[in-house]
Scaffold this active site. Structure first.
Site, PDB file in Angstrom:
ATOM      1  N   TYR A  73      64.245  34.485  15.097  1.00  0.00           N
ATOM      2  CA  TYR A  73      65.123  35.716  15.261  1.00  0.00           C
ATOM      3  C   TYR A  73      64.256  36.923  15.228  1.00  0.00           C
ATOM      4  O   TYR A  73      63.612  37.210  14.399  1.00  0.00           O
ATOM      5  CB  TYR A  73      66.143  35.655  14.526  1.00  0.00           C
ATOM      6  CG  TYR A  73      67.326  34.819  15.071  1.00  0.00           C
ATOM      7  CD1 TYR A  73      67.935  35.317  16.000  1.00  0.00           C
ATOM      8  CD2 TYR A  73      67.752  33.425  14.650  1.00  0.00           C
ATOM      9  CE1 TYR A  73      69.279  34.757  16.646  1.00  0.00           C
ATOM     10  CE2 TYR A  73      68.831  32.974  15.167  1.00  0.00           C
ATOM     11  CZ  TYR A  73      69.419  33.461  16.188  1.00  0.00           C
ATOM     12  OH  TYR A  73      70.544  32.716  16.845  1.00  0.00           O
ATOM     13  N   ASP A 108      66.620  36.444   4.314  1.00  0.00           N
ATOM     14  CA  ASP A 108      65.575  36.871   4.970  1.00  0.00           C
ATOM     15  C   ASP A 108      64.708  38.357   4.349  1.00  0.00           C
ATOM     16  O   ASP A 108      63.485  38.287   4.200  1.00  0.00           O
ATOM     17  CB  ASP A 108      65.692  37.446   6.322  1.00  0.00           C
ATOM     18  CG  ASP A 108      65.806  36.278   7.383  1.00  0.00           C
ATOM     19  OD1 ASP A 108      65.424  35.178   6.955  1.00  0.00           O
ATOM     20  OD2 ASP A 108      66.658  36.442   8.322  1.00  0.00           O
TER      21      ASP A 108
END
Length: 683
Positions: free
Chosen positions: A411, A323
């Protein structure tokens, strides 16, 4: 986030203002100056040119330490203000270093072309451009029509492709997957399963398309998480509303990016890849007298978040996200919501980063700072041993929190740095947000007869098994830069030869790591418990102990169980162990390597540590991974309740005694309350 277009001429006025702290993130004026210098440079003539990373190039560490701790005129040192830039042009990744000490006259100091594996972070703009392509692609339009879905309800997202062997990729490609929103904001819960598009990001064109299998699109009912869609009526008894009241105002002070609170002083920065950066954390030692500041943490930040999913089918096997390196944590940090993300007593800091065109972008309320009153106890004791007397002393625990929330796709990561008056720094990562789910024909768990690679959480909806590994880069400088890593293992001893009836006891076996291989620890390996401590062997307490800081895990200590030769594991080898210790190097910041997109694992933490350098009595860095295996359950759907893990950096013989001994008893509107010594009570 609002684009902030600034003319470089504005920088001239800024240059005359107060000089920035050497670790301050680049300002809007400096970012504009970087853009102007790069675009004007003949070193990169190709066009179009896109900016993928622009961040502060830190000055040399000894110079920064002299500037901050040197005393006398050290703070008047003029340290360089430079930017490190990764830009794409002509199908190549260019690295430039730009001097912005005078923003009105910036200059490019150096230029190289990246020749190794991997590509830079994806820009927000190119992701938006990529997801606009599918509705114009006739095969995709036909796939949507056959599923009985309206194109106006379709939303798409960009997914990195990873690396799965062979020569390092030469094309910047990504996969685009699509979903159905319709009557819900939770479009991740309604995938168009089986449809995959491949986009060449440099050409911004679809170069591959596949419609492999069609499953029913999961229903929208019950998936929306917005209050207006969920209720009222609400279930259960609502807790009474509360509010944080500080009659005397906030107890902390923010001067630019420097925060001072209680016995702590530290610097808060922002980076488009790392998000929050904490630097120069030092603690005041009250017992030492005067205003002595003792070094604890030179620089700390989240280096990477690795999230591999566990479904090997065509649409899922490559979902092994890095990420920070692929998306950029700072790019996906959005404005914090007062009263929700942060309490009413919070202060907020903004952040600036470069857009794809190099123009500065302002992110409002990216970081919040607040004092936490959780009703916890810092220390206490009640003594009933004196006749006719009861003595009680208790001190409330108040801490200071620095928070950022990163919404990386589905998320959300709540990233907290909590400073305590005890000298501890607690790092917490809390996971929430939306599950990444797979469309399926199953509507009941009884129908699942083989490994579904996840949990059926709703009709036609499987939440796929996956991991979360959040890796911190923590350059600890415990009372100075020369530190050692000590592992103190609890060891049982059998004793049957003495006069006493005891048969066994335990003691501690102390081992000092000599080289990097000795500094790697798997906390879940099943061995005896051990204390892990950074010590300064050149500094002793009054009675002769090495001053140090202990590394205390706070749950979430999972390590990767993927095979060592699996390609995602090769790209994130460091997730096999939670603790790594390396010598300090200014260039070694990103656990997954500088170029994470389509990386091959040849650069990064595991590769650097493979040199097995000396780490005893050196300037060393702690890398700590918070990890968990996520087996989803129905309570995680449609939105996941917060799940937390982290670590604590806790003083270990750093102080001569409990530093909270001088803490004042709690007060209410200026008056002491019931936490003082009291006489006359019956025992």
């Amino acid at each position: 986030m609002l684009p902030l277009l600034l003319a470089v001429a504005v920088a001239a006025a800024v240059a005359g203002a107060s000089r920035p702290h050497p670790l301050d993130p680049l300002s809007a004026a400096e970012l504009a100056a970087v853009r102007a210098a790069v675009l004007a440079s003949p070193l990169v003539p190709a066009r179009p040119l896109t900016f993928h990373y622009v961040g502060l190039e830190e000055p040399d560490k000894p110079d920064v330490l002299s500037y901050v701790y040197g005393g006398g005129g050290a703070s008047r040192l003029v340290l360089p203000r430079r930017a490190f830039v990764i830009a794409r042009a002509g199908g190549e990744s260019h690295e430039l270093r730009v001097d912005v000490a005078n923003p009105s006259a910036p200059s490019v100091l150096s230029h190289t072309v990246h020749r190794g594996a991997g590509f830079p972070t994806l820009t927000l703009e190119e992701q938006f451009a990529a997801v606009a392509l599918p509705p114009k692609h006739p095969p995709f339009v036909e796939s949507v029509r056959r599923r009985g879905v309206g194109m106006d309800d379709v939303l798409c997202a960009v997914f990195p492709v990873g690396w799965f062997g062979g020569e390092p990729p030469r094309r910047r490609v990504a996969k685009v997957l699509c979903f159905v929103a319709g009557a819900t904001a939770n479009f991740y819960a309604r995938p168009l399963e089986g449809v995959t598009l491949v986009v060449d990001l440099d050409r911004m064109a679809i170069v591959g398309y596949r419609d492999r299998v069609a499953y029913p699109v999961p229903k929208a009912e019950g998936t929306d998480y917005r209050a207006g869609k969920v209720g009222p009526p609400y279930t259960g008894t609502a807790p009474a509303p509360g509010v944080v009241v500080q009659p005397e105002g906030r107890g902390f002070h923010i001067d630019g990016h420097v925060v001072r609170w209680a016995n702590w002083e530290f610097h808060v920065g922002f980076d488009m890849r790392a998000g929050t950066v904490i630097s120069l954390a030092s603690v005041h030692n009250a017992d030492a007298g005067g205003a002595q500041r003792r070094q604890v943490l030179y620089r700390g930040f989240v280096s990477e978040i690795f999230v591999p999913y566990m479904d090997p089918v065509e649409e899922w096997y490559y979902r092994t996200f890095l990420d920070a390196g692929e998306y950029g944590l700072g790019l996906w940090a959005f404005p914090l919501q007062p009263g929700g993300d942060c309490p009413a007593n919070a202060a907020y800091l903004d952040g600036y980063f470069s857009g794809q065109d190099g123009n500065p972008v302002e992110g409002k309320n990216m970081i919040c700072v607040f004092e936490r009153y959780a009703g916890d106890v810092a220390w206490r004791h009640t003594e009933a041993g004196f006749p006719n007397q009861l003595i009680t002393e208790v001190r409330p625990d108040v801490s200071l929190v620095v928070r950022m929330v990163v919404s990386a796709g589905n998320y959300d990561y709540i990233l907290d740095w909590e400073f305590k008056t005890s000298g501890s720094i607690k790092l917490a990562v809390s996971l929430t947000g939306l599950l990444e789910v797979k469309g399926t024909a199953y509507t009941h768990a009884n129908e699942v007869k083989q490994d579904a690679h996840g949990t059926l959480v709703s009709e036609n909806t499987i939440a796929v098994y996956h991991d979360h590994y959040v890796t911190y880069h923590l350059d600890l400088d415990v009372d100075g830069t020369n530190n050692s890593f000590v592992k103190s293992t609890v060891t049982a001893v059998r004793d049957t030869g003495g006069d006493m009836p005891r048969r066994s006891y335990w003691t501690v076996r102390r081992e000092v790591a000599e080289r990097e291989a000795d500094g790697q620890v798997d906390l879940g390996a099943g061995g005896p418990p051990a204390d892990l401590v950074f010590v300064n062997p050149g500094k002793k307490t009054r009675i002769g102990n090495d001053v140090g800081y202990r590394i205390v895990p706070a749950g979430a200590t999972a390590a990767s169980v993927l095979d060592d030769d699996d390609f995602p594991q090769r790209r994130a080898t460091y997730c096999k162990k939670q603790v790594w210790v390396t010598p300090y190097s200014r260039s070694e910041k990103w656990a997954s390597g500088l170029y994470a997109d389509q990386s091959t694992g040849d650069d990064g933490l595991a590769a650097w540590s493979g040199r097995n350098r000396a780490i005893r009595g050196e300037d060393i860095v702690l890398w700590y991974t918070v990890g968990l295996h996520h087996v989803p359950c129905q309570e995680d759907f449609p939105v996941m309740p917060t799940l937390s893990g982290g670590l604590e950096l806790r003083p270990s013989n750093f102080f001569e005694r409990n530093p909270l001994m001088r803490t004042r008893p709690a007060r209410r509107h200026g008056q002491p309350i019931g936490n003082c010594s009291c006489a006359g009570a019956s025992s």
